[in-house]
Design a protein around this motif. Sequence first.
Motif, PDB file in Angstrom:
ATOM      1  N   VAL A  54       5.441   1.535  -3.582  1.00 32.61           N
ATOM      2  CA  VAL A  54       5.185   1.708  -5.019  1.00 32.61           C
ATOM      3  C   VAL A  54       6.441   1.383  -5.814  1.00 32.61           C
ATOM      4  N   SER A 101       7.142   8.471  -7.167  1.00 38.83           N
ATOM      5  CA  SER A 101       7.391   7.488  -6.110  1.00 38.83           C
ATOM      6  C   SER A 101       8.849   7.520  -5.667  1.00 38.83           C
ATOM      7  N   LEU A 147       4.062   8.296 -12.311  1.00 39.40           N
ATOM      8  CA  LEU A 147       3.918   7.596 -11.029  1.00 39.40           C
ATOM      9  C   LEU A 147       5.271   7.106 -10.532  1.00 39.40           C
ATOM     10  N   SER A 148       6.078   6.523 -11.410  1.00 37.92           N
ATOM     11  CA  SER A 148       7.393   6.021 -11.009  1.00 37.92           C
ATOM     12  C   SER A 148       8.293   7.151 -10.534  1.00 37.92           C
ATOM     13  N   ASP A 184       8.360   6.720  -1.899  1.00 31.55           N
ATOM     14  CA  ASP A 184       7.197   5.865  -1.674  1.00 31.55           C
ATOM     15  C   ASP A 184       7.617   4.427  -1.972  1.00 31.55           C
ATOM     16  N   ASP A 201      -3.792   0.812  -2.541  1.00 31.89           N
ATOM     17  CA  ASP A 201      -2.985  -0.349  -2.895  1.00 31.89           C
ATOM     18  C   ASP A 201      -2.206  -0.057  -4.177  1.00 31.89           C
ATOM     19  N   VAL A 202      -1.008  -0.623  -4.271  1.00 30.86           N
ATOM     20  CA  VAL A 202      -0.177  -0.399  -5.456  1.00 30.86           C
ATOM     21  C   VAL A 202      -0.874  -0.935  -6.704  1.00 30.86           C
ATOM     22  N   ARG A 211       0.848  -1.193   0.000  1.00 26.56           N
ATOM     23  CA  ARG A 211       0.000   0.000   0.000  1.00 26.56           C
ATOM     24  C   ARG A 211       0.883   1.243   0.000  1.00 26.56           C
ATOM     25  N   SER A 212       0.553   2.186  -0.853  1.00 20.75           N
ATOM     26  CA  SER A 212       1.342   3.403  -0.978  1.00 20.75           C
ATOM     27  C   SER A 212       1.334   4.216   0.304  1.00 20.75           C
ATOM     28  N   THR A 264       6.042  -2.006  -8.031  1.00 26.87           N
ATOM     29  CA  THR A 264       6.058  -1.899  -9.490  1.00 26.87           C
ATOM     30  C   THR A 264       7.322  -2.544 -10.067  1.00 26.87           C
ATOM     31  N   HIS A 274      -0.179   7.916  -1.381  1.00 26.68           N
ATOM     32  CA  HIS A 274      -1.466   7.892  -2.082  1.00 26.68           C
ATOM     33  C   HIS A 274      -2.547   7.202  -1.260  1.00 26.68           C
ATOM     34  N   LEU A 286      -3.199   1.697  -7.951  1.00 24.92           N
ATOM     35  CA  LEU A 286      -2.478   2.795  -8.594  1.00 24.92           C
ATOM     36  C   LEU A 286      -2.033   2.414 -10.002  1.00 24.92           C
TER      37      LEU A 286
END
Length: 346
Positions: free
Chosen positions: A313, A305, A301-302, A310, A108-109, A101-102, A317, A105, A112
């Motif tokens: 994430v 993060s 997002l990357s 984060d 949950d990843v 979980r982020s 990912t 944010h 996202l």
Amino acid sequence: MWAYILKRLLLMIPTLLGVLLVTFVVIQFVPGGPVEQMVAQLQGRSTGGEGAAAAGAAYRGRQGVDAKQIEEIKALYGFDKPAHERFWRMLVSFARFDLGRSFFHHKDVWELVKEKLPVSISLGLWTFFLTYLISVPLGIAKAVRAGSRFDTVTSILVLVGYAIPGFVLGVLLLVLFGGGSFLAWFPLRGLTSPNWEELSLWGKVVDYLWHIALPVTASVLGSFAVVTMLTKNAFLEEIRKQYVLTARAKGLEERRVLWKHVFRNALIPIVTGFPAAFIGAFFTGSLLIETLFSLDGLGLLSYESVIRRDYPVVLGTLYLFTLIGLVTKLISDLCYVWVDPRVKFD
């Protein structure tokens, strides 16, 4: 072949563990983690923008935040446990395909990733299909007309396109056609208009294509050169082989020689890279293109993060994309046998 597939699947496990371990270890030494950022916020210091690095540089112990609060913050983010225990828990969660979980944010990843996928899929699939639909026929035409003026001119054009960075072309397109200094033919941001839900089906299609035109153009232009030149060189190599000379000597038409004899053999290096390119199109995020055209995709997002530290994430990912990459690589290798049965893995 089944023994080869099993061996490759087993080799994926240490590879995946190695990638996660190296990333996890690096993370332990990066300053400005979520605990430091929270402490900085409690002390009234900003951690946005230049963010995590600034927070890490500014953090000097507790400085007014009592020990109990520090421990509560560590427990909130899971840093109250030793590193090896956190790594083991992460592996257990990943084995259940729970990506965590982020921190920031509060989602949950998985959620996202699913939220950002439409943007990345739009850019990736259009780039993929346009690249192959244009580059493969162009490469064949260049091989057939090797050394001609057509070959020279098209080589110059695709190499110039390859040399221009996508974000530079994006800026130029916005200035020329996105309402910059000249024409306002295309929108500046987003994949759809605010009133998209109110449009008819045809209106939605037109609106989507209208919005995606400039980002896709900026993304796809640099991809032409690699596939075009690969196709040209593969066809040239096959055209010069003895079996082609024999087919021509028997009086076969040039079109029949090209499409029946040369085509299949020349496409081997292209087809075997097809699965990786296709799967990659779903998960490719271009940070600069997405930022330039205000598209909220996986690239952005990357980047956010990493900047905000984060970690769920980043690691979630990384695990997902590494696993997909390893499986796709195996599929690409198996395509060699599908395209050319003469290939034996033993």
